[in-house]
Scaffold this active site. Structure first.
Site: not given
Ligand SMILES: Cc1ncc(COP(=O)(O)O)c(C=O)c1O
Length: 405
Positions: A73, A208, A247, A333
């Site tokens: 994405a 995914h 590819t 952090c």
């Protein structure tokens, strides 16, 4: 050592073992290059890619020819934004271009917008969301200019689970002759996505997030009424009719297709189950932690897998006690500086609220007993602070300034 309970399905999903099984022959037996159709190896790979496109197209109600394979994405979002800019500039080099997004988008959209400002001289607007993280059509309307050419708005928010009214937003854009793109990465496979009678021009997502493999994504570009095209973003040997060179990753594409076909059959039941488990988790935690607050919309109006919760104290203080859980935080952090989530800032949360935010996201293999165990772990982690701390007064905290927009 026992593995932590996985409650981070918004970040990524495990590849479904059925998907892995479908992929395996494409590493070893059918390893051909689908662009090389002069031999049987190439044909079988080409056929597998065609079948996968049919499976994905079936899940989202479009035509296989409207789909382009890519690496995920992030690439899809970059390619819509920069591919469209290139196309518009090719058509008219001089015309100024204005693009709209919101300040609660994924970084792959936000940083593409930043780069478009910096390197392409594009005007941009980041429109505010409401307190639930939603962009409404009246709000969008306020920001449209005569030279607005693209509106890019996320469908389901990855941090706080809010769901934008994308069809309404897309219909508005279509009427104004503005391209509409939605990042549907957290929508596909979780909520109904049907492009059959839709006004959406571009839609991007990633395998995914719906139990397929990592590193493969899909870009939908409407092929009719009107057909839309962009300039290719990845250039090379002209694969996929020149739309995206390189590819094809055949095993991953086969996996994406198979994962889509499983979602088509199981999505409703999966989402019903995860919604119920989210409700159970929220109510059980709420019984034990009275100050618990939800970021984003109420339970029955949000992503069926996401809970974004404000806890009594900073998550950093309880990290060791939460080692048995895999989850995400609302702040991080880095080299001594705390950076809060821009999405939480967009909905008006303070730095302190972001530091106290935990994102728990559920999926196909989350069980009721894992939820019970998660409640136990979370309660035990925060219990020492429940009696020790005074109730948190909201107005004591300075508002967080969203640095990015
Ligand atoms: C809403 C959203 N958009 C885009 C992405 C990026 O997806 P990918 O990992 O496939 O590049 C993600 C992943 O976290 C996401 O949640």
């Amino acid at each position: 050592m026992q593995k932590p309970i996985y409650l981070d399905y918004n970040a990524t999903t495990p590849t479904d073992p059925r998907v892995v099984a479908a992929m395996l022959p494409y590493f070893t037996d059918h390893f051909g290059n689908p662009a090389n159709t002069l031999n049987a190896y190439g044909w079988s790979a080409e056929n597998a890619v065609k079948k996968a496109a049919e499976q994905v197209a079936h899940l989202i109600g479009c035509k296989p020819a409207e789909l382009t394979w890519n690496a995920g994405a992030t690439e899809g979002n970059n390619s819509v934004i920069f591919g469209l800019i290139r196309k518009l500039k090719k058509e008219n080099q001089k015309e100024p271009i204005h693009l709209i997004t919101s300040n609660a988008e994924h970084w792959s959209v936000l940083n593409s917008f930043k780069a478009a400002e910096e390197f392409e001289n594009i005007e941009t607007t980041y429109i505010p969301t409401n307190a639930d993280g939603i962009v409404t059509a009246p709000e969008l309307k306020k920001h449209v200019r005569p030279n607005t050419r693209l509106v890019s708005l996320i469908w389901v928010n990855n941090e706080i689970g809010s769901i934008n009214p994308v069809e309404e937003l897309a219909a508005f854009c279509q009427a104004q002759k503005i391209y509409f793109h939605t990042d549907a990465t957290q929508a596909v496979g979780k909520i109904a996505v049907n492009l059959q009678n839709s006004n959406i021009h571009f839609l991007t997502f990633s395998a995914h997030k719906f139990y397929g493999p990592k590193g493969v994504g899909i870009l939908y570009m409407r092929g009719h009424n009107p057909a839309v095209e962009i300039e290719p973003f990845i250039l090379g040997g002209g694969q996929q009719n020149g739309r995206r060179s390189g590819t094809l990753n055949v095993p991953a594409i086969v996996g994406a297709g198979f994962a889509a076909s499983i979602c088509e059959k199981e999505m409703l039941e999966d989402s019903r189950r995860t919604s119920e488990l989210c409700a159970k988790l929220f109510s059980k935690l709420g019984e034990k932690i009275p100050t618990l607050q939800l970021n984003g919309p109420p339970l029955n109006h949000r992503s069926p897998i996401n809970l974004s919760l404000i806890m009594p104290v900073s998550i950093d203080l309880v990290l060791p006690a939460l080692a048995g859980l895999a989850f995400s935080q609302g702040s991080a952090c880095h080299t001594g500086e705390t950076s809060s989530s821009h999405v939480l800032a967009a909905i008006g949360r303070t730095v302190s609220e972001a530091q106290r935010t935990i994102r728990l996201s559920l999926g196909r293999w989350t069980t009721p007993s894992e939820i019970d165990e998660a409640v136990r772990l979370i309660f035990n982690a925060f219990q020492p602070f429940l009696t020790a701390t005074a109730p948190i007064k909201k107005n004591d905290e300075p508002p967080y300034q969203n640095q990015k927009n």
